[in-house]
Design a protein around this motif. Structure first.
Motif, mmCIF file in Angstrom:
data_model
loop_
_atom_site.group_PDB
_atom_site.id
_atom_site.type_symbol
_atom_site.label_atom_id
_atom_site.label_comp_id
_atom_site.label_asym_id
_atom_site.label_seq_id
_atom_site.Cartn_x
_atom_site.Cartn_y
_atom_site.Cartn_z
ATOM 1 N N GLY A 112 -10.714 -6.652 0.926
ATOM 2 C CA GLY A 112 -11.846 -5.747 1.033
ATOM 3 C C GLY A 112 -11.917 -4.830 -0.169
ATOM 4 N N ALA A 113 -12.937 -3.996 -0.192
ATOM 5 C CA ALA A 113 -13.136 -3.046 -1.280
ATOM 6 C C ALA A 113 -12.039 -1.990 -1.242
ATOM 7 C CB ALA A 113 -14.505 -2.390 -1.153
ATOM 8 N N PRO A 114 -11.646 -1.445 -2.394
ATOM 9 C CA PRO A 114 -10.536 -0.475 -2.405
ATOM 10 C C PRO A 114 -10.787 0.757 -1.555
ATOM 11 C CG PRO A 114 -11.685 -0.509 -4.522
ATOM 12 C CD PRO A 114 -12.181 -1.685 -3.737
ATOM 13 N N GLU A 115 -12.054 1.191 -1.443
ATOM 14 C CA GLU A 115 -12.326 2.385 -0.649
ATOM 15 C C GLU A 115 -12.179 2.125 0.853
ATOM 16 O OE1 GLU A 115 -16.452 0.783 -1.967
ATOM 17 O OE2 GLU A 115 -14.410 0.857 -2.739
ATOM 18 N N VAL A 116 -12.021 0.868 1.244
ATOM 19 C CA VAL A 116 -11.705 0.497 2.626
ATOM 20 C C VAL A 116 -10.237 0.098 2.732
ATOM 21 C CG1 VAL A 116 -12.259 -1.074 4.524
ATOM 22 C CG2 VAL A 116 -14.078 -0.284 2.977
ATOM 23 N N LEU A 117 -9.787 -0.670 1.764
ATOM 24 C CA LEU A 117 -8.433 -1.218 1.763
ATOM 25 C C LEU A 117 -7.362 -0.138 1.813
ATOM 26 C CD1 LEU A 117 -6.709 -3.826 1.345
ATOM 27 C CD2 LEU A 117 -6.878 -3.378 -1.119
ATOM 28 N N PHE A 118 -7.451 0.857 0.940
ATOM 29 C CA PHE A 118 -6.399 1.872 0.874
ATOM 30 C C PHE A 118 -6.380 2.794 2.090
ATOM 31 C CE2 PHE A 118 -6.180 0.342 -3.429
ATOM 32 C CZ PHE A 118 -4.841 0.462 -3.748
ATOM 33 N N PRO A 119 -7.528 3.287 2.571
ATOM 34 C CA PRO A 119 -7.474 4.062 3.821
ATOM 35 C C PRO A 119 -6.927 3.255 4.998
ATOM 36 C CG PRO A 119 -9.525 4.499 2.679
ATOM 37 C CD PRO A 119 -8.864 3.353 1.949
ATOM 38 N N ALA A 120 -7.225 1.960 5.051
ATOM 39 C CA ALA A 120 -6.697 1.134 6.133
ATOM 40 C C ALA A 120 -5.180 1.042 6.046
ATOM 41 C CB ALA A 120 -7.321 -0.261 6.082
ATOM 42 N N MET A 121 -4.654 0.799 4.845
ATOM 43 C CA MET A 121 -3.194 0.756 4.671
ATOM 44 C C MET A 121 -2.569 2.105 5.003
ATOM 45 S SD MET A 121 -2.273 -1.578 1.354
ATOM 46 C CE MET A 121 -3.277 -0.698 0.163
ATOM 47 N N ARG A 122 -3.195 3.165 4.524
ATOM 48 C CA ARG A 122 -2.686 4.525 4.792
ATOM 49 C C ARG A 122 -2.620 4.795 6.280
ATOM 50 N NH1 ARG A 122 -7.268 8.062 3.506
ATOM 51 N NH2 ARG A 122 -7.784 7.490 5.652
ATOM 52 N N ASP A 123 -3.703 4.514 6.990
ATOM 53 C CA ASP A 123 -3.753 4.837 8.412
ATOM 54 C C ASP A 123 -2.783 3.989 9.226
ATOM 55 O OD1 ASP A 123 -5.639 6.654 7.671
ATOM 56 O OD2 ASP A 123 -7.331 5.678 8.681
ATOM 57 N N LEU A 124 -2.609 2.725 8.832
ATOM 58 C CA LEU A 124 -1.623 1.874 9.501
ATOM 59 C C LEU A 124 -0.216 2.441 9.291
ATOM 60 C CD1 LEU A 124 -0.853 -0.779 10.978
ATOM 61 C CD2 LEU A 124 -0.711 -1.844 8.704
ATOM 62 N N PHE A 125 0.092 2.804 8.059
ATOM 63 C CA PHE A 125 1.408 3.352 7.748
ATOM 64 C C PHE A 125 1.661 4.663 8.489
ATOM 65 C CE2 PHE A 125 3.977 6.200 5.056
ATOM 66 C CZ PHE A 125 5.180 5.509 5.095
ATOM 67 N N VAL A 126 0.692 5.558 8.473
ATOM 68 C CA VAL A 126 0.850 6.852 9.135
ATOM 69 C C VAL A 126 1.022 6.664 10.639
ATOM 70 C CG1 VAL A 126 -0.342 9.013 9.717
ATOM 71 C CG2 VAL A 126 -0.321 8.190 7.347
ATOM 72 N N ALA A 127 0.259 5.755 11.228
ATOM 73 C CA ALA A 127 0.381 5.511 12.671
ATOM 74 C C ALA A 127 1.781 5.023 13.019
ATOM 75 C CB ALA A 127 -0.668 4.499 13.119
ATOM 76 N N ALA A 128 2.341 4.147 12.194
ATOM 77 C CA ALA A 128 3.705 3.668 12.451
ATOM 78 C C ALA A 128 4.721 4.787 12.231
ATOM 79 C CB ALA A 128 4.011 2.474 11.550
ATOM 80 N N ALA A 129 4.534 5.564 11.165
ATOM 81 C CA ALA A 129 5.492 6.622 10.837
ATOM 82 C C ALA A 129 5.482 7.743 11.865
ATOM 83 C CB ALA A 129 5.195 7.179 9.448
ATOM 84 N N LYS A 130 4.363 7.932 12.557
ATOM 85 C CA LYS A 130 4.301 8.975 13.573
ATOM 86 C C LYS A 130 5.190 8.671 14.776
ATOM 87 C CE LYS A 130 0.027 11.308 12.396
ATOM 88 N NZ LYS A 130 -1.371 11.637 12.734
ATOM 89 N N SER A 131 5.771 7.479 14.813
ATOM 90 C CA SER A 131 6.780 7.166 15.824
ATOM 91 C C SER A 131 8.039 8.003 15.610
ATOM 92 C CB SER A 131 7.147 5.675 15.746
ATOM 93 O OG SER A 131 7.810 5.400 14.504
ATOM 94 N N GLY A 132 8.171 8.580 14.402
ATOM 95 C CA GLY A 132 9.368 9.336 14.069
ATOM 96 C C GLY A 132 10.486 8.486 13.502
#
Length: 202
Positions: free
Chosen positions: A47-67
């Motif tokens: 996908g376009a970078p303005e979609v790709l990077f927020p998607a990666m960021r949000d996936l990573f943050v959601a996993a990291a919020k597990s602690g």
């Protein structure tokens, strides 16, 4: 121009499946603007970078919020001559005439300054590869100069640069590196590793 990333996420916990599955809903707001293909090694996001990077960021943050200590690894590419153009990748982030390097640095800095805050501290290291151009080192040195001013710069390492800060700013920094350095229609790749909740920091 084709752009995308092969990503893998690694939660350091016995319940790694639960953490990964629980984080996948973070991709839902982006699925209509991404192609997503998963196998037993990685997930391809196209996908376009303005979609790709927020998607990666949000996936990573959601996993990291597990602690739990979580690591995301991504191989990111734009403009690969071996891949076909795809409408889902259309963007105004690059293309058109080559702008002066100083102007592109300022655009990159503005993008980082306007990044959303996720309240997730993260560390990252990445390497930028500019293909098919005789002035690739000028582009890389220009990117390094941008990184040093970005507010996320930690230090130079062998073969890569280390970043740190809020995940929103870190992912915005890497997105700006991909989009603002290298020929507008050229092949540029990034090798990225992002970490949160590392016991090493503690």
């Amino acid at each position: 121009m084709y752009s995308g990333a092969q990503i893998s996420i690694y939660p350091m916990t016995d319940d790694f499946v639960g953490v990964i599955v629980g984080a996948l809903s973070a991709l839902d707001p982006y699925r209509d603007r991404l192609q997503v293909e998963t196998d037993d090694i990685s997930t391809l996001l196209v996908g376009a970078p303005e979609v790709l990077f927020p998607a990666m960021r949000d996936l990573f943050v959601a996993a990291a919020k597990s602690g739990k200590h979580c690591v995301l690894h991504a191989t990111i590419s734009r403009g690969c001559p071996g891949e076909p153009d795809d409408a889902v990748c259309y963007t105004t982030e690059y293309g058109g005439p080559v702008l002066p390097l100083e102007q592109r640095k300022q655009m990159a800095l503005q993008a980082v300054q306007s990044a959303p805050v996720t309240d997730m501290a993260s560390a990252a290291q990445f390497s930028l590869y500019v293909m098919d151009t005789n002035d690739h080192m000028d582009e890389i040195y220009g990117c390094i100069d941008f990184l040093r001013q970005s507010g996320t710069f930690d230090r130079a390492k062998n073969f890569c640069t280390k970043l740190g800060g809020d995940a929103g700013a870190v992912f915005a920094t890497v997105q700006a590196a991909l989009c603002r350095f290298g020929p507008p229609e050229g092949h540029v790749t990034i090798d990225l590793t992002v970490s949160a909740n590392s016991p090493t920091v503690r």
